[in-house]
Design an enzyme around this catalytic site. Structure first.
Site, PDB file in Angstrom:
ATOM      1  NE  ARG A 116      -3.213   1.115   0.264  1.00 31.54           N
ATOM      2  CZ  ARG A 116      -3.185   1.463  -1.115  1.00 31.54           C
ATOM      3  NH1 ARG A 116      -3.238   2.681  -1.555  1.00 31.54           N
ATOM      4  NH2 ARG A 116      -3.200   0.496  -1.695  1.00 31.54           N
ATOM      5  CG  HIS A 143      -6.863   5.294  -5.239  1.00 32.15           C
ATOM      6  ND1 HIS A 143      -6.203   6.059  -4.543  1.00 32.15           N
ATOM      7  CD2 HIS A 143      -6.052   4.113  -5.593  1.00 32.15           C
ATOM      8  CE1 HIS A 143      -5.037   5.592  -4.124  1.00 32.15           C
ATOM      9  NE2 HIS A 143      -4.955   4.558  -4.886  1.00 32.15           N
ATOM     10  CD  GLN A 146      -2.971   5.876  -9.187  1.00 29.41           C
ATOM     11  OE1 GLN A 146      -2.434   5.506  -8.141  1.00 29.41           O
ATOM     12  NE2 GLN A 146      -2.533   6.286 -10.365  1.00 29.41           N
ATOM     13  CG  ASP A 238      -6.742  -1.177 -10.570  1.00 32.63           C
ATOM     14  OD1 ASP A 238      -5.630  -1.984 -10.471  1.00 32.63           O
ATOM     15  OD2 ASP A 238      -7.451  -1.034  -9.644  1.00 32.63           O
ATOM     16  CB  CYS A 278      -3.324   2.467 -10.331  1.00 31.56           C
ATOM     17  SG  CYS A 278      -4.388   1.166 -10.040  1.00 31.56           S
ATOM     18  NE  ARG A 306      -1.095   8.106  -5.502  1.00 34.53           N
ATOM     19  CZ  ARG A 306      -1.128   6.756  -4.842  1.00 34.53           C
ATOM     20  NH1 ARG A 306      -1.193   5.730  -5.478  1.00 34.53           N
ATOM     21  NH2 ARG A 306      -1.579   6.752  -3.473  1.00 34.53           N
TER      22      ARG A 306
END
Length: 318
Positions: A116, A143, A146, A238, A278, A306
């Site tokens: 990450r 991502h 996700q 988001d 998310c 997830r």
């Protein structure tokens, strides 16, 4: 179960990297989703298979996380494996060790590496020199973990992808990029509305458009939130200032005026729309409490997924 057009074998995935969904065919993504559905069902029944017994996952975090760290650690544990948290303070890479050296050394210790970081180039370089699978858990451009969890959540609630329209409202960031690709891969129509000056990376958009041509998905890129949300089955947003852009918060609040997902905006969507985010969410900014806390919201199912989507990735790649 999601139907694939071609026969896919689990061996197809072994040893592969998971950097973006562009690296996987539509059928391979559906196969991953089927695996996630299977593993979630087994976990709910209290039967977690120890598919990764004796396996270890090295987790490199260069920025903070709640869902990513917990879901990967718990996922490895549920599959019988072990996860190691590695911050820049724990690694020589934080003191200037070349990525190629880090990749080759970690490959001798662990069975997969999760990263990450803000730099997609760094993840790509790590994958180039690693001899074990590298999983992108978030970069500045993508991502994919996700997005796979998002697809799982949509499938659970709608039972299909084709014939659906997803609208993303907000910043043209890594989440938007991966959602655009994910929707195109599974044949779902997608509309993305961003303020002027905050559009998605045009190179990534072109790649998604190429995928959409193959799958029959329609892609709409606009600066008008109402156009994007009209008749949508899925609405997604988001935060306006992603990690690393906090100093732009005030400027973005002005630029994103009219882009809040609230009752007025969702009134033009389908009556049975679902809302995704998310997380973490800022109520009163990108989304109103009246939406995220409504019966249309499935954000906690999405967050849970997830875990299941990443377990599928780990089980197939490792």
């Amino acid at each position: 179960m999601l139907q694939t057009k071609t026969s896919i074998e689990p061996a197809t995935f072994k040893g592969k990297d998971f950097l973006t969904l562009l690296d996987y065919t539509s059928d391979e993504i559906l196969f991953m989703l089927n695996k996630a559905v299977e593993l979630k069902k087994l976990q709910k029944e209290g039967h977690c298979p120890s598919l990764l017994a004796g396996k270890s996952l090295g987790m490199i975090f260069e920025n903070a996380s709640t869902r990513t760290r917990v879901s990967f650690e718990v996922g490895m544990t549920q599959l019988g494996g072990h996860a190691l948290f590695l911050s820049p303070r724990d690694m020589q890479i934080g003191r200037g060790e070349p990525i190629c050296d880090t990749a080759q050394v970690l490959s001798r210790y662990v069975d997969a590496i999760m990263v990450r970081t803000n730099s997609h180039e760094k993840v790509a370089e790590l994958a180039k020199f690693s001899t074990v699978p590298v999983i992108n858990a978030l970069t500045d451009d993508y991502h994919p973990c996700q997005a796979l969890a998002d697809l799982l959540t949509i499938y659970e609630n709608k039972g299909q992808f084709t014939g659906l329209k997803m609208a993303f409202i907000g910043d043209g960031n890594n989440v938007a990029h991966s959602l655009l690709i994910a929707a195109a891969k599974v044949g779902m129509d997608v509309a993305v509305a961003t303020p002027k000056g905050y559009e998605m990376n045009p190179v990534i958009v072109e790649k998604a458009l190429s995928v959409a041509d193959e799958t029959g998905s329609t892609v709409t890129i606009t600066n008008d939130p109402l156009e994007a949300v009209r008749d949508a089955d899925v609405i997604y947003t988001d935060v306006w200032a992603s990690m690393g852009y906090e100093e732009e918060q005030k400027a973005r609040e002005e630029a994103f005026t009219g882009f809040q997902v609230n009752n007025e905006l969702v009134s033009v969507a389908k009556d049975d729309y679902i809302f995704l985010h998310c997380l973490p969410a800022h109520r009163g900014e990108e989304v109103a409490a009246e939406v995220i806390d409504s019966n249309h919201s499935v954000v906690y199912d999405e967050a849970e997924n997830r875990l299941h989507a990443q377990k599928a990735i780990l089980a197939l790649l490792v």
